[in-house]
Design a protein around this motif. Structure first.
Motif, PDB file in Angstrom:
ATOM      1  N   GLU A  11       0.828  -1.212   0.000  1.00  0.00           N
ATOM      2  CA  GLU A  11       0.000   0.000   0.000  1.00  0.00           C
ATOM      3  C   GLU A  11       0.861   1.260   0.000  1.00  0.00           C
ATOM      4  O   GLU A  11       0.349   2.368   0.109  1.00  0.00           O
ATOM      5  CB  GLU A  11      -0.927   0.021   1.223  1.00  0.00           C
ATOM      6  N   GLY A  12       2.186   1.083  -0.056  1.00  0.00           N
ATOM      7  CA  GLY A  12       3.100   2.231  -0.099  1.00  0.00           C
ATOM      8  C   GLY A  12       3.732   2.597   1.224  1.00  0.00           C
ATOM      9  O   GLY A  12       4.459   3.590   1.310  1.00  0.00           O
ATOM     10  N   ALA A  13       3.506   1.824   2.269  1.00  0.00           N
ATOM     11  CA  ALA A  13       4.098   2.120   3.583  1.00  0.00           C
ATOM     12  C   ALA A  13       5.586   1.779   3.586  1.00  0.00           C
ATOM     13  O   ALA A  13       6.030   0.866   2.879  1.00  0.00           O
ATOM     14  CB  ALA A  13       3.381   1.337   4.675  1.00  0.00           C
ATOM     15  N   ASP A  14       6.346   2.519   4.379  1.00  0.00           N
ATOM     16  CA  ASP A  14       7.769   2.275   4.581  1.00  0.00           C
ATOM     17  C   ASP A  14       8.080   2.368   6.060  1.00  0.00           C
ATOM     18  O   ASP A  14       7.492   3.192   6.759  1.00  0.00           O
ATOM     19  CB  ASP A  14       8.620   3.346   3.887  1.00  0.00           C
ATOM     20  N   VAL A  15       9.027   1.560   6.515  1.00  0.00           N
ATOM     21  CA  VAL A  15       9.583   1.751   7.854  1.00  0.00           C
ATOM     22  C   VAL A  15      10.794   2.655   7.645  1.00  0.00           C
ATOM     23  O   VAL A  15      11.791   2.237   7.063  1.00  0.00           O
ATOM     24  CB  VAL A  15       9.988   0.420   8.514  1.00  0.00           C
ATOM     25  N   ILE A  16      10.670   3.915   8.064  1.00  0.00           N
ATOM     26  CA  ILE A  16      11.724   4.893   7.776  1.00  0.00           C
ATOM     27  C   ILE A  16      12.726   5.040   8.920  1.00  0.00           C
ATOM     28  O   ILE A  16      13.756   5.680   8.750  1.00  0.00           O
ATOM     29  CB  ILE A  16      11.134   6.267   7.393  1.00  0.00           C
ATOM     30  N   LEU A  17      12.424   4.453  10.077  1.00  0.00           N
ATOM     31  CA  LEU A  17      13.358   4.485  11.190  1.00  0.00           C
ATOM     32  C   LEU A  17      13.096   3.280  12.080  1.00  0.00           C
ATOM     33  O   LEU A  17      11.941   2.923  12.313  1.00  0.00           O
ATOM     34  CB  LEU A  17      13.172   5.757  12.029  1.00  0.00           C
ATOM     35  N   ALA A  18      14.157   2.649  12.529  1.00  0.00           N
ATOM     36  CA  ALA A  18      14.076   1.599  13.550  1.00  0.00           C
ATOM     37  C   ALA A  18      15.351   1.695  14.372  1.00  0.00           C
ATOM     38  O   ALA A  18      16.442   1.859  13.817  1.00  0.00           O
ATOM     39  CB  ALA A  18      13.944   0.223  12.913  1.00  0.00           C
ATOM     40  N   THR A  19      15.210   1.626  15.686  1.00  0.00           N
ATOM     41  CA  THR A  19      16.368   1.819  16.563  1.00  0.00           C
ATOM     42  C   THR A  19      17.241   0.579  16.660  1.00  0.00           C
ATOM     43  O   THR A  19      18.350   0.661  17.168  1.00  0.00           O
ATOM     44  CB  THR A  19      15.922   2.248  17.971  1.00  0.00           C
ATOM     45  N   SER A  20      16.761  -0.559  16.185  1.00  0.00           N
ATOM     46  CA  SER A  20      17.550  -1.791  16.178  1.00  0.00           C
ATOM     47  C   SER A  20      17.544  -2.356  14.778  1.00  0.00           C
ATOM     48  O   SER A  20      16.592  -2.174  14.032  1.00  0.00           O
ATOM     49  CB  SER A  20      16.946  -2.848  17.114  1.00  0.00           C
ATOM     50  N   SER A  21      18.612  -3.092  14.466  1.00  0.00           N
ATOM     51  CA  SER A  21      18.655  -3.722  13.162  1.00  0.00           C
ATOM     52  C   SER A  21      19.414  -5.033  13.247  1.00  0.00           C
ATOM     53  O   SER A  21      20.533  -5.088  13.741  1.00  0.00           O
ATOM     54  CB  SER A  21      19.311  -2.799  12.139  1.00  0.00           C
ATOM     55  N   ASP A  22      18.774  -6.086  12.798  1.00  0.00           N
ATOM     56  CA  ASP A  22      19.381  -7.409  12.689  1.00  0.00           C
ATOM     57  C   ASP A  22      19.048  -7.870  11.279  1.00  0.00           C
ATOM     58  O   ASP A  22      17.868  -7.932  10.910  1.00  0.00           O
ATOM     59  CB  ASP A  22      18.774  -8.350  13.733  1.00  0.00           C
ATOM     60  N   GLU A  23      20.058  -8.165  10.480  1.00  0.00           N
ATOM     61  CA  GLU A  23      19.811  -8.481   9.066  1.00  0.00           C
ATOM     62  C   GLU A  23      18.887  -9.687   8.874  1.00  0.00           C
ATOM     63  O   GLU A  23      18.198  -9.787   7.862  1.00  0.00           O
ATOM     64  CB  GLU A  23      21.115  -8.668   8.301  1.00  0.00           C
ATOM     65  N   LYS A  24      18.812 -10.578   9.862  1.00  0.00           N
ATOM     66  CA  LYS A  24      17.895 -11.724   9.754  1.00  0.00           C
ATOM     67  C   LYS A  24      16.448 -11.324  10.037  1.00  0.00           C
ATOM     68  O   LYS A  24      15.524 -11.995   9.608  1.00  0.00           O
ATOM     69  CB  LYS A  24      18.301 -12.822  10.738  1.00  0.00           C
ATOM     70  N   TYR A  25      16.261 -10.255  10.817  1.00  0.00           N
ATOM     71  CA  TYR A  25      14.923  -9.817  11.238  1.00  0.00           C
ATOM     72  C   TYR A  25      14.783  -8.311  11.025  1.00  0.00           C
ATOM     73  O   TYR A  25      14.696  -7.538  11.984  1.00  0.00           O
ATOM     74  CB  TYR A  25      14.677 -10.186  12.705  1.00  0.00           C
ATOM     75  N   PRO A  26      14.766  -7.861   9.758  1.00  0.00           N
ATOM     76  CA  PRO A  26      14.748  -6.419   9.480  1.00  0.00           C
ATOM     77  C   PRO A  26      13.404  -5.772   9.789  1.00  0.00           C
ATOM     78  O   PRO A  26      12.361  -6.437   9.811  1.00  0.00           O
ATOM     79  CB  PRO A  26      15.048  -6.362   7.979  1.00  0.00           C
TER      80      PRO A  26
END
Length: 141
Positions: A11-26
């Protein structure tokens, strides 16, 4: 009038910020429409993520599917940029061992271009967010 889940990549949504990042669970897993995939935090609180709609939408209900989240705050802004957020709700979530948490929040139709989800506390050092659903109708400018 067609009700839509605005928190979908399709629908055009984006996650533009996340304080944690794990390449297996983006963080993009939150908006893929599937409960089996998820974003995980990497310890310490608060943790947050922002979902951008790229247009103003009207939301009447937000549902979050998560695991081990203790205290959650949801904020919104109708600003073009992700600034000037206003709190919509803050709640202590119930947790049952081995069960995905599913919490629904109903609103008298809020306008938003961005939603910010702040996980203030968890029942463990790591929590996961599987899906966010924002039901409502799109606004045309």
């Amino acid at each position: 009038m067609r009700f839509t889940d605005h928190c979908l990549r399709s629908e055009g949504a984006d996650v533009i910020l996340a304080t944690s990042s794990d390449e297996k669970y983006p963080p993009e897993n939150i908006i893929d429409g599937r409960s089996e995939t998820f974003w995980t935090t990497t310890g310490m609180f608060p943790q947050e993520f922002i979902i951008c709609f790229h247009k103003c939408v009207t939301i009447s209900k937000i549902t979050i599917q998560c695991y081990l989240v203790q205290t959650l705050r949801i904020e919104k802004t109708a600003s073009k940029d992700p600034v000037d957020f206003e709190q919509c709700v803050e709640k202590e979530l119930q947790y049952k061992e081995g069960e995905l948490q599913r919490e629904e929040f109903s609103f008298p139709e809020i306008q938003a271009t961005n939603l910010r989800f702040i996980i203030l506390a968890g029942y463990d050092a790591f929590v996961s967010v599987h899906r966010v659903i924002a039901e409502g109708i799109a606004q045309v400018f």
